[in-house]
Write a protein that holds these residues in place. Structure first.
Motif, PDB file in Angstrom:
ATOM      1  N   GLY A  88       7.985  17.262 -11.334  1.00  0.00           N
ATOM      2  CA  GLY A  88       6.936  16.364 -11.781  1.00  0.00           C
ATOM      3  C   GLY A  88       7.359  15.351 -12.833  1.00  0.00           C
ATOM      4  N   ALA A  89       8.635  15.294 -13.177  1.00  0.00           N
ATOM      5  CA  ALA A  89       9.128  14.307 -14.140  1.00  0.00           C
ATOM      6  C   ALA A  89       9.324  12.964 -13.435  1.00  0.00           C
ATOM      7  CB  ALA A  89      10.442  14.774 -14.757  1.00  0.00           C
ATOM      8  N   VAL A 113      18.223  12.010  -9.907  1.00  0.00           N
ATOM      9  CA  VAL A 113      17.149  12.899  -9.476  1.00  0.00           C
ATOM     10  C   VAL A 113      17.804  14.058  -8.742  1.00  0.00           C
ATOM     11  CG1 VAL A 113      15.061  13.086  -8.088  1.00  0.00           C
ATOM     12  CG2 VAL A 113      15.581  10.946  -9.265  1.00  0.00           C
ATOM     13  N   ALA A 114      17.510  15.293  -9.185  1.00  0.00           N
ATOM     14  CA  ALA A 114      18.214  16.455  -8.659  1.00  0.00           C
ATOM     15  C   ALA A 114      17.612  17.012  -7.373  1.00  0.00           C
ATOM     16  CB  ALA A 114      18.264  17.554  -9.716  1.00  0.00           C
ATOM     17  N   GLY A 115      16.332  16.888  -7.198  1.00  0.00           N
ATOM     18  CA  GLY A 115      15.732  17.456  -5.999  1.00  0.00           C
ATOM     19  C   GLY A 115      15.362  18.911  -6.184  1.00  0.00           C
ATOM     20  N   PRO A 116      15.187  19.657  -5.140  1.00  0.00           N
ATOM     21  CA  PRO A 116      15.568  19.355  -3.765  1.00  0.00           C
ATOM     22  C   PRO A 116      14.632  18.355  -3.087  1.00  0.00           C
ATOM     23  CG  PRO A 116      14.424  21.436  -3.802  1.00  0.00           C
ATOM     24  CD  PRO A 116      14.560  20.976  -5.233  1.00  0.00           C
ATOM     25  N   THR A 117      13.525  18.035  -3.732  1.00  0.00           N
ATOM     26  CA  THR A 117      12.611  17.030  -3.193  1.00  0.00           C
ATOM     27  C   THR A 117      12.284  16.035  -4.296  1.00  0.00           C
ATOM     28  OG1 THR A 117      10.646  18.310  -3.784  1.00  0.00           O
ATOM     29  CG2 THR A 117      11.560  18.669  -1.573  1.00  0.00           C
ATOM     30  N   ALA A 118      11.747  14.907  -3.879  1.00  0.00           N
ATOM     31  CA  ALA A 118      11.303  13.886  -4.828  1.00  0.00           C
ATOM     32  C   ALA A 118      10.254  13.026  -4.129  1.00  0.00           C
ATOM     33  CB  ALA A 118      12.473  13.029  -5.300  1.00  0.00           C
ATOM     34  N   GLN A 119       9.641  12.150  -4.915  1.00  0.00           N
ATOM     35  CA  GLN A 119       8.651  11.229  -4.374  1.00  0.00           C
ATOM     36  C   GLN A 119       8.944   9.835  -4.932  1.00  0.00           C
ATOM     37  OE1 GLN A 119       4.311  11.394  -5.529  1.00  0.00           O
ATOM     38  NE2 GLN A 119       4.228  12.277  -3.460  1.00  0.00           N
ATOM     39  N   VAL A 120       8.929   8.857  -4.052  1.00  0.00           N
ATOM     40  CA  VAL A 120       9.168   7.463  -4.431  1.00  0.00           C
ATOM     41  C   VAL A 120       7.866   6.706  -4.212  1.00  0.00           C
ATOM     42  CG1 VAL A 120      10.567   5.410  -3.997  1.00  0.00           C
ATOM     43  CG2 VAL A 120      11.554   7.688  -3.622  1.00  0.00           C
ATOM     44  N   ALA A 121       7.371   6.045  -5.261  1.00  0.00           N
ATOM     45  CA  ALA A 121       6.132   5.268  -5.168  1.00  0.00           C
ATOM     46  C   ALA A 121       6.471   3.800  -5.417  1.00  0.00           C
ATOM     47  CB  ALA A 121       5.112   5.752  -6.191  1.00  0.00           C
ATOM     48  N   ILE A 122       6.067   2.939  -4.490  1.00  0.00           N
ATOM     49  CA  ILE A 122       6.406   1.516  -4.539  1.00  0.00           C
ATOM     50  C   ILE A 122       5.120   0.708  -4.421  1.00  0.00           C
ATOM     51  CG2 ILE A 122       7.718  -0.333  -3.424  1.00  0.00           C
ATOM     52  CD1 ILE A 122       9.397   2.048  -2.159  1.00  0.00           C
ATOM     53  N   VAL A 123       4.868  -0.150  -5.406  1.00  0.00           N
ATOM     54  CA  VAL A 123       3.722  -1.060  -5.384  1.00  0.00           C
ATOM     55  C   VAL A 123       4.272  -2.439  -5.041  1.00  0.00           C
ATOM     56  CG1 VAL A 123       1.831  -2.050  -6.729  1.00  0.00           C
ATOM     57  CG2 VAL A 123       2.513   0.336  -7.101  1.00  0.00           C
ATOM     58  N   TYR A 124       3.674  -3.116  -4.065  1.00  0.00           N
ATOM     59  CA  TYR A 124       4.273  -4.348  -3.558  1.00  0.00           C
ATOM     60  C   TYR A 124       3.220  -5.327  -3.034  1.00  0.00           C
ATOM     61  CZ  TYR A 124       3.195  -2.259   0.897  1.00  0.00           C
ATOM     62  OH  TYR A 124       2.514  -1.698   1.943  1.00  0.00           O
ATOM     63  N   THR A 125       3.679  -6.550  -2.816  1.00  0.00           N
ATOM     64  CA  THR A 125       2.939  -7.560  -2.050  1.00  0.00           C
ATOM     65  C   THR A 125       3.936  -8.184  -1.084  1.00  0.00           C
ATOM     66  OG1 THR A 125       3.366  -9.334  -3.639  1.00  0.00           O
ATOM     67  CG2 THR A 125       1.308  -8.107  -3.910  1.00  0.00           C
ATOM     68  N   ALA A 126       3.422  -8.738  -0.001  1.00  0.00           N
ATOM     69  CA  ALA A 126       4.273  -9.403   0.979  1.00  0.00           C
ATOM     70  C   ALA A 126       3.444 -10.407   1.758  1.00  0.00           C
ATOM     71  CB  ALA A 126       4.896  -8.397   1.934  1.00  0.00           C
ATOM     72  N   ALA A 127       4.108 -11.449   2.216  1.00  0.00           N
ATOM     73  CA  ALA A 127       3.450 -12.438   3.058  1.00  0.00           C
ATOM     74  C   ALA A 127       3.343 -11.886   4.476  1.00  0.00           C
ATOM     75  CB  ALA A 127       4.252 -13.738   3.068  1.00  0.00           C
ATOM     76  N   PHE A 128       2.267 -12.248   5.158  1.00  0.00           N
ATOM     77  CA  PHE A 128       2.168 -11.890   6.559  1.00  0.00           C
ATOM     78  C   PHE A 128       3.242 -12.610   7.340  1.00  0.00           C
ATOM     79  CE2 PHE A 128      -2.246 -10.914   5.361  1.00  0.00           C
ATOM     80  CZ  PHE A 128      -2.338  -9.639   5.878  1.00  0.00           C
ATOM     81  N   ASN A 129       3.814 -11.962   8.312  1.00  0.00           N
ATOM     82  CA  ASN A 129       4.815 -12.540   9.185  1.00  0.00           C
ATOM     83  C   ASN A 129       4.118 -13.492  10.133  1.00  0.00           C
ATOM     84  OD1 ASN A 129       6.627 -13.045  11.267  1.00  0.00           O
ATOM     85  ND2 ASN A 129       7.516 -11.001  11.190  1.00  0.00           N
ATOM     86  N   GLN A 130       4.418 -14.759  10.052  1.00  0.00           N
ATOM     87  CA  GLN A 130       3.761 -15.770  10.864  1.00  0.00           C
ATOM     88  C   GLN A 130       4.522 -16.117  12.136  1.00  0.00           C
ATOM     89  OE1 GLN A 130       0.669 -16.996  10.073  1.00  0.00           O
ATOM     90  NE2 GLN A 130       0.706 -15.524   8.407  1.00  0.00           N
ATOM     91  N   ILE A 131       5.756 -15.617  12.273  1.00  0.00           N
ATOM     92  CA  ILE A 131       6.568 -16.022  13.420  1.00  0.00           C
ATOM     93  C   ILE A 131       6.915 -14.866  14.357  1.00  0.00           C
ATOM     94  CG2 ILE A 131       7.524 -18.059  12.295  1.00  0.00           C
ATOM     95  CD1 ILE A 131      10.046 -16.445  11.722  1.00  0.00           C
ATOM     96  N   GLY A 132       6.454 -13.663  14.051  1.00  0.00           N
ATOM     97  CA  GLY A 132       6.692 -12.528  14.935  1.00  0.00           C
ATOM     98  C   GLY A 132       8.087 -11.959  14.890  1.00  0.00           C
ATOM     99  N   ARG A 133       8.862 -12.283  13.860  1.00  0.00           N
ATOM    100  CA  ARG A 133      10.207 -11.771  13.719  1.00  0.00           C
ATOM    101  C   ARG A 133      10.159 -10.392  13.057  1.00  0.00           C
ATOM    102  NH1 ARG A 133      13.594 -15.086   9.678  1.00  0.00           N
ATOM    103  NH2 ARG A 133      12.632 -13.656   8.250  1.00  0.00           N
ATOM    104  N   ALA A 134      10.949  -9.455  13.529  1.00  0.00           N
ATOM    105  CA  ALA A 134      10.988  -8.111  12.949  1.00  0.00           C
ATOM    106  C   ALA A 134      11.633  -8.175  11.574  1.00  0.00           C
ATOM    107  CB  ALA A 134      11.774  -7.181  13.853  1.00  0.00           C
ATOM    108  N   HIS A 135      11.106  -7.398  10.654  1.00  0.00           N
ATOM    109  CA  HIS A 135      11.615  -7.334   9.270  1.00  0.00           C
ATOM    110  C   HIS A 135      12.023  -5.907   8.962  1.00  0.00           C
ATOM    111  CE1 HIS A 135      10.514 -11.356   7.808  1.00  0.00           C
ATOM    112  NE2 HIS A 135       9.577 -11.261   8.728  1.00  0.00           N
ATOM    113  N   VAL A 136      13.203  -5.524   9.456  1.00  0.00           N
ATOM    114  CA  VAL A 136      13.683  -4.165   9.176  1.00  0.00           C
ATOM    115  C   VAL A 136      15.034  -4.217   8.518  1.00  0.00           C
ATOM    116  CG1 VAL A 136      12.378  -3.038  10.981  1.00  0.00           C
ATOM    117  CG2 VAL A 136      14.643  -3.907  11.493  1.00  0.00           C
TER     118      VAL A 136
END
Length: 136
Positions: A88-89, A113-136
Motif C-alpha cells: 500500500g505504499a 517497487v518490490a512486488g510481488p504485485t503493484a498498481q499503476v494509476a495514470i490520469v490523462y487527456t488525449a485528443a480523439f483520433n480523427q484519421i483512424g490510425r492505430a495508436h499502439v
C-alpha cells in the motif's frame, strides 16, 4: 472514439525493467518482467470536445523489483502517475513518451517497487483520433 478504444485496450500494455539494468527503450513487444492482471478505466467523453480524459488503473504482477515500467501510450497528456506496491505504499512517478518510439512511454519511480504485485494509476487527456490510425 477509435483513439479511446486503442488507448484503453492496446495502448496500456505494460512491462518492467529490473532496477539494476537500464536499457534503451524497448522496440516492438514490451519486455517481460511486469504482467498486467487487471485494468480499470474511468473515462470522461464529451462529444462536442476535441479531447477526452480519464484514469487508468492497472494491477500488475512483478517478477523482480523494478523502478522502470514500459507502456504503450501514444500522444497522451499525462498529468499524474502513481505506483502503489503490495503493502500500500505509493510513489509519485514520472511519465515520458520516448521521442521517435512510435508510442513507447517510460514510467519511472524514485525507489524500486518490490512486488510481488503493484498498481499503476495514470490520469490523462488525449485528443480523439480523427484519421483512424492505430495508436499502439
Amino acid at each position: 472514439m477509435r483513439r479511446l478504444l486503442t488507448f484503453a485496450y492496446a495502448g496500456m500494455l505494460i512491462a518492467g525493467t529490473a532496477a539494476a539494468a537500464e536499457p534503451s527503450y524497448p522496440k516492438g513487444q514490451l519486455p517481460a518482467g511486469v504482467a498486467p492482471t487487471h485494468y480499470a478505466l474511468e473515462l470522461t467523453i464529451l462529444p462536442d470536445q476535441p479531447d477526452f480524459s480519464g484514469k487508468a488503473v492497472i494491477d500488475v504482477k512483478l517478477d523482480q523489483p523494478t523502478s522502470v515500467l514500459w507502456l504503450h501510450g501514444r500522444e497522451i497528456k499525462v498529468s499524474e502517475v502513481k505506483v502503489t506496491d503490495a503493502k500500500g505504499a505509493s510513489q509519485a512517478a514520472t511519465w515520458s513518451e520516448v521521442p521517435g518510439s512510435d508510442g513507447v512511454a517510460k514510467v519511472t519511480v524514485p525507489k524500486p517497487v518490490a512486488g510481488p504485485t503493484a498498481q499503476v494509476a495514470i490520469v490523462y487527456t488525449a485528443a480523439f483520433n480523427q484519421i483512424g490510425r492505430a495508436h499502439v
